[in-house]
Scaffold this motif. Structure first.
Motif, PDB file in Angstrom:
ATOM      1  N   GLU A 153      46.379  47.445  53.621  1.00  0.00           N
ATOM      2  CA  GLU A 153      47.555  48.327  53.585  1.00  0.00           C
ATOM      3  C   GLU A 153      48.752  47.655  52.912  1.00  0.00           C
ATOM      4  O   GLU A 153      49.862  47.599  53.441  1.00  0.00           O
ATOM      5  CB  GLU A 153      47.932  48.781  55.004  1.00  0.00           C
ATOM      6  N   ILE A 154      48.512  47.149  51.720  1.00  0.00           N
ATOM      7  CA  ILE A 154      49.560  46.494  50.937  1.00  0.00           C
ATOM      8  C   ILE A 154      50.439  47.559  50.280  1.00  0.00           C
ATOM      9  O   ILE A 154      49.949  48.578  49.790  1.00  0.00           O
ATOM     10  CB  ILE A 154      48.935  45.573  49.863  1.00  0.00           C
ATOM     11  N   ASP A 155      51.750  47.305  50.242  1.00  0.00           N
ATOM     12  CA  ASP A 155      52.687  48.272  49.661  1.00  0.00           C
ATOM     13  C   ASP A 155      52.872  48.100  48.163  1.00  0.00           C
ATOM     14  O   ASP A 155      53.007  49.078  47.430  1.00  0.00           O
ATOM     15  CB  ASP A 155      54.074  48.133  50.330  1.00  0.00           C
ATOM     16  N   THR A 156      52.904  46.843  47.715  1.00  0.00           N
ATOM     17  CA  THR A 156      53.331  46.560  46.342  1.00  0.00           C
ATOM     18  C   THR A 156      52.528  45.413  45.745  1.00  0.00           C
ATOM     19  O   THR A 156      52.165  44.468  46.443  1.00  0.00           O
ATOM     20  CB  THR A 156      54.837  46.172  46.326  1.00  0.00           C
ATOM     21  N   VAL A 157      52.276  45.508  44.440  1.00  0.00           N
ATOM     22  CA  VAL A 157      51.630  44.428  43.692  1.00  0.00           C
ATOM     23  C   VAL A 157      52.657  43.881  42.704  1.00  0.00           C
ATOM     24  O   VAL A 157      53.232  44.633  41.920  1.00  0.00           O
ATOM     25  CB  VAL A 157      50.381  44.912  42.939  1.00  0.00           C
ATOM     26  N   ILE A 158      52.899  42.553  42.742  1.00  0.00           N
ATOM     27  CA  ILE A 158      53.901  41.933  41.876  1.00  0.00           C
ATOM     28  C   ILE A 158      53.214  40.990  40.894  1.00  0.00           C
ATOM     29  O   ILE A 158      52.499  40.072  41.295  1.00  0.00           O
ATOM     30  CB  ILE A 158      54.938  41.142  42.709  1.00  0.00           C
ATOM     31  N   PHE A 159      53.433  41.234  39.608  1.00  0.00           N
ATOM     32  CA  PHE A 159      52.851  40.407  38.553  1.00  0.00           C
ATOM     33  C   PHE A 159      53.865  39.359  38.109  1.00  0.00           C
ATOM     34  O   PHE A 159      55.064  39.634  37.995  1.00  0.00           O
ATOM     35  CB  PHE A 159      52.423  41.279  37.367  1.00  0.00           C
ATOM     36  N   ASP A 160      53.365  38.148  37.812  1.00  0.00           N
ATOM     37  CA  ASP A 160      54.256  37.025  37.515  1.00  0.00           C
ATOM     38  C   ASP A 160      54.899  37.118  36.134  1.00  0.00           C
ATOM     39  O   ASP A 160      55.911  36.481  35.879  1.00  0.00           O
ATOM     40  CB  ASP A 160      53.496  35.694  37.634  1.00  0.00           C
ATOM     41  N   ASP A 161      54.322  37.881  35.230  1.00  0.00           N
ATOM     42  CA  ASP A 161      54.896  38.021  33.888  1.00  0.00           C
ATOM     43  C   ASP A 161      55.323  39.467  33.648  1.00  0.00           C
ATOM     44  O   ASP A 161      54.899  40.388  34.359  1.00  0.00           O
ATOM     45  CB  ASP A 161      53.875  37.612  32.825  1.00  0.00           C
ATOM     46  N   GLU A 162      56.173  39.647  32.636  1.00  0.00           N
ATOM     47  CA  GLU A 162      56.627  41.003  32.321  1.00  0.00           C
ATOM     48  C   GLU A 162      55.464  41.800  31.734  1.00  0.00           C
ATOM     49  O   GLU A 162      54.782  41.351  30.813  1.00  0.00           O
ATOM     50  CB  GLU A 162      57.791  40.959  31.325  1.00  0.00           C
ATOM     51  N   LEU A 163      55.237  42.980  32.286  1.00  0.00           N
ATOM     52  CA  LEU A 163      54.160  43.856  31.827  1.00  0.00           C
ATOM     53  C   LEU A 163      54.676  44.824  30.780  1.00  0.00           C
ATOM     54  O   LEU A 163      55.834  45.244  30.819  1.00  0.00           O
ATOM     55  CB  LEU A 163      53.584  44.644  33.010  1.00  0.00           C
ATOM     56  N   THR A 164      53.799  45.189  29.861  1.00  0.00           N
ATOM     57  CA  THR A 164      54.171  46.205  28.870  1.00  0.00           C
ATOM     58  C   THR A 164      54.145  47.582  29.539  1.00  0.00           C
ATOM     59  O   THR A 164      53.486  47.757  30.581  1.00  0.00           O
ATOM     60  CB  THR A 164      53.192  46.202  27.680  1.00  0.00           C
ATOM     61  N   PRO A 165      54.823  48.572  28.959  1.00  0.00           N
ATOM     62  CA  PRO A 165      54.778  49.924  29.542  1.00  0.00           C
ATOM     63  C   PRO A 165      53.356  50.455  29.714  1.00  0.00           C
ATOM     64  O   PRO A 165      53.040  51.067  30.738  1.00  0.00           O
ATOM     65  CB  PRO A 165      55.570  50.760  28.525  1.00  0.00           C
ATOM     66  N   SER A 166      52.485  50.198  28.731  1.00  0.00           N
ATOM     67  CA  SER A 166      51.106  50.708  28.841  1.00  0.00           C
ATOM     68  C   SER A 166      50.334  49.977  29.942  1.00  0.00           C
ATOM     69  O   SER A 166      49.531  50.592  30.659  1.00  0.00           O
ATOM     70  CB  SER A 166      50.372  50.572  27.496  1.00  0.00           C
ATOM     71  N   GLN A 167      50.550  48.669  30.081  1.00  0.00           N
ATOM     72  CA  GLN A 167      49.896  47.927  31.165  1.00  0.00           C
ATOM     73  C   GLN A 167      50.334  48.462  32.524  1.00  0.00           C
ATOM     74  O   GLN A 167      49.503  48.667  33.424  1.00  0.00           O
ATOM     75  CB  GLN A 167      50.235  46.439  31.056  1.00  0.00           C
ATOM     76  N   LEU A 168      51.628  48.696  32.686  1.00  0.00           N
ATOM     77  CA  LEU A 168      52.132  49.259  33.950  1.00  0.00           C
ATOM     78  C   LEU A 168      51.451  50.583  34.267  1.00  0.00           C
ATOM     79  O   LEU A 168      50.993  50.819  35.390  1.00  0.00           O
ATOM     80  CB  LEU A 168      53.646  49.472  33.849  1.00  0.00           C
ATOM     81  N   LYS A 169      51.378  51.440  33.264  1.00  0.00           N
ATOM     82  CA  LYS A 169      50.784  52.774  33.457  1.00  0.00           C
ATOM     83  C   LYS A 169      49.301  52.670  33.813  1.00  0.00           C
ATOM     84  O   LYS A 169      48.821  53.318  34.753  1.00  0.00           O
ATOM     85  CB  LYS A 169      50.967  53.591  32.172  1.00  0.00           C
ATOM     86  N   ASN A 170      48.558  51.818  33.087  1.00  0.00           N
ATOM     87  CA  ASN A 170      47.115  51.681  33.316  1.00  0.00           C
ATOM     88  C   ASN A 170      46.810  51.061  34.684  1.00  0.00           C
ATOM     89  O   ASN A 170      45.909  51.510  35.394  1.00  0.00           O
ATOM     90  CB  ASN A 170      46.494  50.814  32.219  1.00  0.00           C
ATOM     91  N   ILE A 171      47.569  50.032  35.045  1.00  0.00           N
ATOM     92  CA  ILE A 171      47.342  49.360  36.334  1.00  0.00           C
ATOM     93  C   ILE A 171      47.629  50.322  37.482  1.00  0.00           C
ATOM     94  O   ILE A 171      46.872  50.390  38.457  1.00  0.00           O
ATOM     95  CB  ILE A 171      48.230  48.104  36.449  1.00  0.00           C
ATOM     96  N   GLU A 172      48.704  51.068  37.352  1.00  0.00           N
ATOM     97  CA  GLU A 172      49.084  51.975  38.438  1.00  0.00           C
ATOM     98  C   GLU A 172      48.054  53.089  38.639  1.00  0.00           C
ATOM     99  O   GLU A 172      47.790  53.513  39.762  1.00  0.00           O
ATOM    100  CB  GLU A 172      50.455  52.577  38.162  1.00  0.00           C
ATOM    101  N   LYS A 173      47.442  53.530  37.543  1.00  0.00           N
ATOM    102  CA  LYS A 173      46.402  54.567  37.648  1.00  0.00           C
ATOM    103  C   LYS A 173      45.220  54.077  38.473  1.00  0.00           C
ATOM    104  O   LYS A 173      44.632  54.827  39.252  1.00  0.00           O
ATOM    105  CB  LYS A 173      45.915  54.964  36.239  1.00  0.00           C
ATOM    106  N   VAL A 174      44.870  52.805  38.304  1.00  0.00           N
ATOM    107  CA  VAL A 174      43.727  52.236  39.024  1.00  0.00           C
ATOM    108  C   VAL A 174      44.091  51.909  40.463  1.00  0.00           C
ATOM    109  O   VAL A 174      43.389  52.267  41.414  1.00  0.00           O
ATOM    110  CB  VAL A 174      43.211  50.962  38.308  1.00  0.00           C
ATOM    111  N   VAL A 175      45.220  51.216  40.642  1.00  0.00           N
ATOM    112  CA  VAL A 175      45.583  50.680  41.951  1.00  0.00           C
ATOM    113  C   VAL A 175      46.203  51.737  42.873  1.00  0.00           C
ATOM    114  O   VAL A 175      46.050  51.691  44.091  1.00  0.00           O
ATOM    115  CB  VAL A 175      46.546  49.475  41.767  1.00  0.00           C
TER     116      VAL A 175
END
Length: 404
Positions: A78-100
């Motif tokens: 029941e994790i609320d948020t995933v934090i990535f250590d580097d800046e993500l591109t807009p497309s990476q953000l969109k793709n990751i969020e669709k999966v997670v």
């Protein structure tokens, strides 16, 4: 009667990559820092995920298999948020969020969020808002759908929920307006700096959370906010300080950090102007931090970028009371012990051989503060005499009177 609810920490996981440019040891340091950033923002780190890759995956940042592993873990815990250590591109953000299907933020957004929490004055809030909008603009479509599902929490503070109804044109107009507002305030602050008169200006610089605000309080006998969290101080604080017979202006500036978002460097131009226009820099280092050498390099790099690296500098190694090192006796079976180093031993270390005057202190314990005051006095006096040579005899007179 309503019951008082305890503050709830968001449960988060951290994600980072081991690459050719970022070896495992370096990533471990960055992840430690990311965890402290998350704690500062109000999060509880449950797990860290790392992966070794040649370079970040253009679609998911990590490999698709690793992303599914992360999704399985966050669903189970029941994790609320995933934090990535580097800046993500807009497309990476969109793709990751669709999966997670959870809130995804990167290091830049996390730092911006902390700045949004910490900004107190209207000027600092304007700087942060500008940086947030500049970050938001290329991610606008993704952020809209995201905000419709998730509101509030880490990474969501700042410009507000009206983002859902806005479009790129309105965001650009807002950015233009904020830039104009900052230009106006910049002029006012430049005038204020000129109106401070001919006093020598000393700026405290250093990595975030090294004790600059605590040191400011000790030297100026003031009450500047200080806390053991990253970016406790955002707003520039200036105090008039007198050591011996010599007055000068002491400035506490925002702390630096590795991977500092470019949006913040641009937005906090006026804050950095305090460093640019200082006559003397007091570079404060947390000697108890295992990566203090990297911190020194990071600060020097930013000082170089703002053309301030060659200014007269006093190097101050703070928190000697927290420092410990691992020592083994000749017998390998003997238990490892941690021992503090005495002040005299510090003066014989390689750190003391810097090209700049170097001191070892504890601001909280007020250890070796008298030597620091004397050193700052001597450095300010040199600058003052250079600027006002006709005042040189006054220093000699006052010093003789003090000795008598």
């Amino acid at each position: 009667m309503l019951e008082k609810k305890e503050a709830q920490y968001e449960k988060v996981v951290l994600v980072g990559l081991i690459t050719r440019e970022q070896p495992e040891e370096k990533l471990e340091e960055y992840m430690d820092e990311l965890e402290f950033l998350a704690y500062t923002a109000g999060a509880e780190v449950v797990m860290r995920f790392t992966q070794r890759m040649e370079k970040p995956d253009s679609k998911f940042f990590v490999g698709s298999g690793k992303l599914l592993e992360i999704k399985e873990f966050i669903d189970e815990h029941e994790i609320d948020t995933v934090i990535f250590d580097d800046e993500l591109t807009p497309s990476q953000l969109k793709n990751i969020e669709k999966v997670v299907e959870k809130k995804i933020i990167d290091r830049t957004q996390l730092i911006l969020d902390i700045f949004a929490q910490r900004a107190q004055t209207s000027y600092a809030r304007t700087q942060v808002e500008l940086a947030q909008y500049q970050y938001l603009l290329p991610r606008l479509t993704r952020m809209w759908t995201h905000l419709e599902r998730q509101r509030g929490g880490i990474g969501m503070r700042g410009p507000g929920e009206t983002e859902i109804e806005t479009d790129r044109r309105i965001i650009r107009d807002r950015i233009t307006l904020l830039k104009e507002k900052l230009k106006s305030i910049d002029k006012q602050m430049a005038t204020q700096r000129k109106n401070r008169g001919a006093l020598i200006r000393v700026a405290l610089v250093g990595y975030t959370n090294v004790g600059k605000s605590t040191l400011m309080n000790v030297l100026s006998k003031s009450d500047v906010f200080a806390e053991d969290k990253l970016f406790a101080t955002l707003d520039t604080t200036v105090r008039k300080v007198v050591i011996g017979n010599l007055p000068f202006l002491l400035t506490d500036t925002v702390g630096f950090i590795r991977k500092l978002p470019t949006q913040l460097v641009e937005s906090f131009k006026s804050t950095l102007d305090e460093v640019r226009e200082a006559d003397l820099l007091v570079h404060v280092v947390d000697i108890s931090h295992e990566s203090f050498k990297d911190h020194i390099d990071s600060v020097n790099q930013i000082l170089d970028e703002i053309e301030s690296k060659d200014k007269p500098t006093v190097l101050v190694f703070n928190k000697i009371d927290n420092f410990s090192y691992v020592k083994k006796d000749e017998d390998d079976l003997t238990e490892v012990r941690h021992e503090n180093i005495s002040l005299e031993e510090w003066k014989r270390t390689w750190m003391a051989k810097s090209e700049h005057p170097t001191l070892f202190i504890s601001a909280t314990e007020k250890e070796n503060m008298e030597d620091l005051r004397k050193t700052i006095y001597e450095e300010v006096k040199k600058l003052h005499v250079t600027r006002f040579p006709y005042n040189d005899f006054l220093f000699e007179y006052f010093e003789e009177e003090t000795e008598d």
